[in-house]
Design a protein around this motif. Structure first.
Motif, PDB file in Angstrom:
ATOM      1  N   UNK A 436       0.831  -1.210   0.000  1.00 23.50           N
ATOM      2  CA  UNK A 436       0.000   0.000   0.000  1.00 23.50           C
ATOM      3  C   UNK A 436       0.864   1.258   0.000  1.00 23.50           C
ATOM      4  N   UNK A 437       1.975   1.196   0.727  1.00 18.02           N
ATOM      5  CA  UNK A 437       2.848   2.369   0.852  1.00 18.02           C
ATOM      6  C   UNK A 437       3.944   2.430  -0.207  1.00 18.02           C
ATOM      7  N   UNK A 438       3.980   1.462  -1.105  1.00 16.74           N
ATOM      8  CA  UNK A 438       5.049   1.401  -2.103  1.00 16.74           C
ATOM      9  C   UNK A 438       5.160   2.682  -2.932  1.00 16.74           C
ATOM     10  N   UNK A 439       4.041   3.294  -3.361  1.00 19.92           N
ATOM     11  CA  UNK A 439       4.159   4.533  -4.151  1.00 19.92           C
ATOM     12  C   UNK A 439       4.921   5.644  -3.436  1.00 19.92           C
ATOM     13  N   UNK A 440       4.813   5.710  -2.086  1.00 23.46           N
ATOM     14  CA  UNK A 440       5.573   6.704  -1.333  1.00 23.46           C
ATOM     15  C   UNK A 440       7.066   6.518  -1.570  1.00 23.46           C
ATOM     16  N   UNK A 441       7.474   5.255  -1.584  1.00 18.58           N
ATOM     17  CA  UNK A 441       8.883   4.932  -1.697  1.00 18.58           C
ATOM     18  C   UNK A 441       9.473   5.414  -3.018  1.00 18.58           C
ATOM     19  N   UNK A 446       0.374  12.240  -5.650  1.00 13.97           N
ATOM     20  CA  UNK A 446      -0.243  13.365  -6.350  1.00 13.97           C
ATOM     21  C   UNK A 446       0.148  14.676  -5.665  1.00 13.97           C
ATOM     22  N   UNK A 447      -0.440  15.758  -6.112  1.00  9.63           N
ATOM     23  CA  UNK A 447      -0.084  17.088  -5.598  1.00  9.63           C
ATOM     24  C   UNK A 447      -0.350  17.216  -4.105  1.00  9.63           C
ATOM     25  N   UNK A 448      -1.312  16.435  -3.609  1.00  9.73           N
ATOM     26  CA  UNK A 448      -1.662  16.508  -2.193  1.00  9.73           C
ATOM     27  C   UNK A 448      -0.834  15.541  -1.350  1.00  9.73           C
ATOM     28  N   UNK A 449       0.077  14.830  -1.987  1.00 10.37           N
ATOM     29  CA  UNK A 449       0.903  13.882  -1.256  1.00 10.37           C
ATOM     30  C   UNK A 449       0.270  12.530  -1.041  1.00 10.37           C
ATOM     31  N   UNK A 450      -0.854  12.271  -1.722  1.00  9.07           N
ATOM     32  CA  UNK A 450      -1.550  10.991  -1.602  1.00  9.07           C
ATOM     33  C   UNK A 450      -0.907   9.988  -2.562  1.00  9.07           C
ATOM     34  N   UNK A 451      -0.617   8.758  -2.088  1.00  9.29           N
ATOM     35  CA  UNK A 451       0.040   7.787  -2.967  1.00  9.29           C
ATOM     36  C   UNK A 451      -0.849   7.367  -4.142  1.00  9.29           C
ATOM     37  N   UNK A 452      -0.270   7.301  -5.307  1.00 11.78           N
ATOM     38  CA  UNK A 452      -0.964   6.831  -6.499  1.00 11.78           C
ATOM     39  C   UNK A 452      -0.061   5.824  -7.201  1.00 11.78           C
ATOM     40  N   UNK A 453      -0.635   4.786  -7.748  1.00 11.35           N
ATOM     41  CA  UNK A 453       0.163   3.760  -8.409  1.00 11.35           C
ATOM     42  C   UNK A 453       0.440   4.194  -9.840  1.00 11.35           C
ATOM     43  N   UNK A 454       1.515   4.975  -9.981  1.00  9.22           N
ATOM     44  CA  UNK A 454       1.895   5.489 -11.286  1.00  9.22           C
ATOM     45  C   UNK A 454       2.779   4.522 -12.052  1.00  9.22           C
ATOM     46  N   UNK A 455       3.467   5.051 -13.058  1.00  7.81           N
ATOM     47  CA  UNK A 455       4.252   4.221 -13.968  1.00  7.81           C
ATOM     48  C   UNK A 455       5.389   3.487 -13.256  1.00  7.81           C
ATOM     49  N   UNK A 456       6.122   4.196 -12.384  1.00  3.46           N
ATOM     50  CA  UNK A 456       7.257   3.574 -11.705  1.00  3.46           C
ATOM     51  C   UNK A 456       6.781   2.451 -10.790  1.00  3.46           C
ATOM     52  N   UNK A 457       5.729   2.718 -10.020  1.00  2.00           N
ATOM     53  CA  UNK A 457       5.176   1.690  -9.135  1.00  2.00           C
ATOM     54  C   UNK A 457       4.718   0.484  -9.931  1.00  2.00           C
ATOM     55  N   UNK A 458       4.045   0.742 -11.049  1.00  2.00           N
ATOM     56  CA  UNK A 458       3.510  -0.340 -11.869  1.00  2.00           C
ATOM     57  C   UNK A 458       4.618  -1.240 -12.412  1.00  2.00           C
ATOM     58  N   UNK A 459       5.692  -0.631 -12.883  1.00  2.00           N
ATOM     59  CA  UNK A 459       6.806  -1.419 -13.443  1.00  2.00           C
ATOM     60  C   UNK A 459       7.483  -2.251 -12.358  1.00  2.00           C
ATOM     61  N   UNK A 460       7.798  -1.621 -11.236  1.00  4.53           N
ATOM     62  CA  UNK A 460       8.511  -2.322 -10.177  1.00  4.53           C
ATOM     63  C   UNK A 460       7.659  -3.410  -9.538  1.00  4.53           C
ATOM     64  N   UNK A 461       6.393  -3.101  -9.253  1.00  8.63           N
ATOM     65  CA  UNK A 461       5.507  -4.115  -8.679  1.00  8.63           C
ATOM     66  C   UNK A 461       5.181  -5.204  -9.701  1.00  8.63           C
ATOM     67  N   UNK A 462       5.210  -4.819 -10.974  1.00  8.70           N
ATOM     68  CA  UNK A 462       4.959  -5.797 -12.027  1.00  8.70           C
ATOM     69  C   UNK A 462       6.000  -6.906 -12.037  1.00  8.70           C
TER      70      UNK A 462
END
Length: 495
Positions: A436-441, A446-462
């Protein structure tokens, strides 16, 4: 004198005998290697400052206690399996015997991903540290990846040779790095720290402050390697006693050391200032701390030992990976040549060459992509390794329960049911929190500091999905093409 030996497992009909490893490693030698993989000084100098900064701040030391308890419960089941399944394949072997061959193969590939990514992560960090250290001493400003590649080659040479050489090198380096950290702890305690000594890091308000999920990720990553004791089974002296003892000593020793050292780091700067100090430069925080408490001589020593600690870490993981590949080759999962044993050094030399080439290519790739060695290479890939190892351990805990319920070969409820179940609950909980906290890492917010599963998260978790799936697909292919070979997968590992 060490000699090669043939595996005791059942060989596939018509197949050539598999090359086995052998040796006379004692409890101390194995503990040195797996604790070196955990890299005590690297954790205190690298992971702890990042845990303060990106995790739960002052409360970070308490997370080492949480992880140690969870992993000690896991170790109980792991040790029970090592006694009943005397084979060196680690996760692959135990999960295969407990949950079936497809699960075992998926675990084998996930383990390769785990140890490769953590090794690459540290290769990035050590290159950066060498570069900064040489520059600060007035030397030439050379890119971090040049030093990383040099370390890759040196590790490759040692990994190619007999395991006894690596164990001796690791033993010396480990004693030195533990010694300097204990000296720093003693200095902090004697002087009373910056704001007095206290138990502030263990207060609930501090433990749950900031981002404890990210902090847990860094704390959990610090233990990666202790479970690899079983991989050295074929090279251990009296393995039925050596492996269990080494496993328990490693997890308890690592947990106690990290908790004490990270607490001292908080006390050195004071609870009100430690996070701010980590924010200035997490990569050199422990060096600055040592300068303050042990003077210029201590600073020079810890600077050198921090580099050797990371070197010991990558050497230890190199040895682990090469033996995983060796076991997988003997099981027919990788080309037979990968399982070759050198006639003189009695090492899995081909596997060592392959792993050296892999590390070399990846470091070159990251250099071309201009990734930051600490915030990208180290942080991203240690995150991948941490989540992967938590899932592997959770799956192993399930395999322990299933295996002993099915075989009835060990009636001890604590060892084969209660402890593994408690360990599984802790491990799967940690995996969920880390995921759950992986996007922080990786900075996917997003602009508000909320974690979102973007491209980097998707590739690494993939990667954590793709590698196990590859194992399952290979299991299906082997089963369809050669049923006899499929049935022998978990039996052809040298023992």
């Amino acid at each position: 004198m060490t000699t090669t030996r043939e595996p005791a497992g059942t060989a596939v009909s018509g197949a050539a005998p598999k090359a086995g490893l052998s040796g006379s490693l004692g409890v101390g030698s194995i503990v040195f290697m797996v604790v070196a993989a955990a890299a005590p000084l690297t954790v205190i100098g690298g992971s702890a400052p990042l845990g303060f900064l990106l995790g739960n701040g002052v409360g970070f030391p308490a997370l080492f206690v949480v992880c140690a308890v969870i992993l000690l419960l896991f170790a109980v089941g792991l040790v029970a399996m090592t006694r009943k399944i005397p084979k060196p394949g680690g996760f692959f072997t135990y999960i295969g015997h407990g949950l079936g061959k497809p699960a075992g193969l998926s675990a084998a590939y996930l383990a390769l991903l785990t140890y490769t990514t953590i090794q690459i992560a540290v290769h990035g960090y050590v290159g950066y540290l060498i570069s900064v250290s040489i520059t600060s001493l007035g030397g030439p400003d050379i890119a971090w990846w040049v030093y990383s590649l040099a370390i890759v080659l040196i590790v490759g040479v040692l990994g190619y040779r007999h395991i006894d050489l690596s164990s001796k090198v690791l033993g010396v380096l480990l004693v030195c790095e533990v010694g300097i950290v204990l000296a720093l702890v003693a200095a902090v305690v004697v002087t009373g720290g910056a704001e007095g000594l206290s138990a502030e890091p263990f207060m609930p308000t501090q433990i749950f402050s900031g981002s404890p999920g990210v902090g847990l990720m860094f704390a959990f990553a610090a233990f990666i390697g202790f479970e690899s004791t079983a991989i050295f089974r074929d090279e251990a002296k009296t393995p039925d006693r050596t492996i269990p003892r080494a496993t328990y000593i490693a997890v308890i020793g690592i947990g106690a050391f990290y908790t004490l050292a990270s607490w001292a780091l908080v006390m050195a700067w004071g609870p009100s200032n430690v996070v701010a100090q980590a924010a200035i430069d997490p990569g050199t925080m422990v060096i600055q701390t040592t300068l303050n408490y042990l003077g210029p001589v201590g600073e020079l020593i810890i600077n050198i030992l921090l580099i050797t600690s990371m070197f010991a870490c990558v050497l230890s993981f190199h040895n682990v990976i090469t033996r995983y590949q060796h076991s997988m080759s003997n099981a027919g999962l990788l080309p037979g040549k990968v399982g070759s044993v050198h006639h003189k050094h009695l090492s899995p030399h081909v596997s060592s060459i392959i792993q050296t080439a892999t590390a070399f290519v990846l470091i070159v790739l990251f250099a071309v992509l201009q990734l930051d060695p600490v915030l990208n290479v180290f942080t991203w890939f240690s995150g991948v390794a941490t989540l992967a190892i938590a899932l592997l351990m959770a799956l192993t805990s399930v395999a322990v329960v299933v295996y002993f319920r099915r075989t009835k070969s060990d009636a001890r409820l604590w060892n084969t049911l209660i402890a593994p179940v408690l360990g599984f609950i802790g491990l799967i909980g940690a995996a969920v929190i880390i995921g759950v906290n992986f996007p922080f890492l990786v900075g996917d917010v997003d602009a508000a500091g909320v974690p979102v599963f973007g491209a980097v998260s998707a590739v690494l978790l993939g990667l954590i999905v793709v590698f196990p799936v590859a194992g399952i697909i290979q299991a299906a292919i082997i089963k369809r093409r050669n049923r006899e070979a499929y049935e022998a997968i978990t039996e052809t590992i040298a023992s």
